[in-house]
Design a protein around this motif. Structure first.
Motif, PDB file in Angstrom:
ATOM      1  N   LEU A 139       0.825  -1.211   0.000  1.00  0.00           N
ATOM      2  CA  LEU A 139       0.000   0.000   0.000  1.00  0.00           C
ATOM      3  C   LEU A 139       0.860   1.263   0.000  1.00  0.00           C
ATOM      4  O   LEU A 139       0.628   2.186  -0.790  1.00  0.00           O
ATOM      5  CB  LEU A 139      -0.928  -0.004   1.220  1.00  0.00           C
ATOM      6  N   LEU A 174       1.263   4.363  -2.742  1.00  0.00           N
ATOM      7  CA  LEU A 174       0.945   5.745  -2.405  1.00  0.00           C
ATOM      8  C   LEU A 174       2.140   6.679  -2.541  1.00  0.00           C
ATOM      9  O   LEU A 174       1.986   7.836  -2.964  1.00  0.00           O
ATOM     10  CB  LEU A 174       0.398   5.824  -0.972  1.00  0.00           C
ATOM     11  N   THR A 175       3.328   6.205  -2.162  1.00  0.00           N
ATOM     12  CA  THR A 175       4.490   7.090  -2.119  1.00  0.00           C
ATOM     13  C   THR A 175       5.425   6.940  -3.304  1.00  0.00           C
ATOM     14  O   THR A 175       6.140   7.878  -3.655  1.00  0.00           O
ATOM     15  CB  THR A 175       5.305   6.862  -0.824  1.00  0.00           C
TER      16      THR A 175
END
Length: 298
Positions: free
Chosen positions: A101, A105-106
């Motif tokens: 995850l 996201l990053t």
């Protein structure tokens, strides 16, 4: 892999799996934050003899805070307030799914379909264990703290992405210089000088043995052996052995402490392991890139 190296991989994963039982025993002698601090005081000693990894201090401090201060303070606190070692060894592996995850996201890494499937299976398992909180030694606080510990581990995994290649034993020793001061400060504030003094002035063999195990066997021998395997074989060959850690953890908890698992909890643990296998085994290229994911440090 040569038979002796397969044996080494099995020994390392067994040491890391048994680590959860040792933590449980250590918590009978030391408050959780103090126990975590003592582990890293000793684990930092090899930094006197090993060269510092070629990693900037900013990233080193961030790694130490996420991987060691965050993960282990929350892990030890979670086990202290209500998380049996066998269940803890499985729930902590949710770090794999948090890592997927956070990478999306990053770092903009789109999860593959098989990763999404494995994550959904594991989430179902976590849900089954979560709704048993309040029974069998699992409390809502303990379950939540273990998930937070797994999230800190995954945060460290992402930070390792830009750290380059480093000797793992040297890296662990130098990172161990970071946790003692914040952990001792937190212990002083939240556990109090009287409790700290009582634990240190009433030492027993179980408490001392737990700190020695956490330092020598779980850290030095564990990371040393795992690092040696990764230098000799591709990450994709070594990484799947980490699936044995929660298996050994649950087995050791059953054998040493008589921990039992009801049908619902067993099903939840099985789903987590199945989801982990779905993610890890077909996607060994990701584990090769995300090197930290093949260091299931305990």
């Amino acid at each position: 892999m040569q038979p002796r190296h397969v044996l080494l991989a099995l020994v390392v994963t067994l040491l890391w799996g048994a680590n959860f039982v040792v933590i449980r025993l250590g918590l009978d002698s030391f408050p959780p934050l103090l126990l975590a601090a003592l582990r890293f005081v000793l684990a930092a000693l090899p930094a006197l003899f090993l060269p510092r990894p070629d990693i900037g201090w900013g990233r080193m401090i961030a790694l130490g805070l996420a991987w060691f201060v965050g993960q282990f303070s929350l892990l030890f606190l979670g086990m202290a307030v209500g998380m049996p070692p066998g269940v803890a060894s499985v729930v902590l592996q949710s770090q794999v799914f948090f890592t997927i995850l956070l990478a999306a996201l990053t770092l903009g890494e789109r999860p593959r379909r098989v990763q999404g499937l494995g994550t959904l299976v594991a989430l179902a398992g976590l849900g089954l264990i979560g709704i048993t909180a309040g029974t069998g030694g699992v409390t809502p606080a303990g379950f939540g703290l273990l998930l937070a510990a797994a999230f800190c581990w995954s945060t460290g995994n992402i930070l390792m992405r830009g750290a380059g290649r480093a000797d793992m034993l040297g890296l662990i020793a130098w990172l161990s210089l970071i946790p003692p001061v914040p952990l001792l400060a937190l212990s002083w504030v939240f556990e109090g000088p009287e409790r700290i003094g009582g634990a240190l002035t009433h030492l027993n063999w179980t408490g001392v043995g737990s700190v020695v195990y956490l330092t020598v066997f779980a850290t030095f021998i564990g990371y040393g052996g795992w690092g040696a395997l990764l230098k000799r074989y591709p990450a994709g060959t070594v990484a799947p052995f980490s699936l044995l850690i929660p298996v050994f953890g649950a087995a050791c908890a059953w054998l040493a402490l008589g921990e039992t698992f009801g049908p619902q909890r067993l099903t939840g643990m099985g789903l987590i392991l199945a989801g982990l296998a779905v993610v890890v085994l077909p996607d060994l290229r990701l584990l090769g890139r995300l090197r930290s994911g093949v260091f299931p440090h305990r």
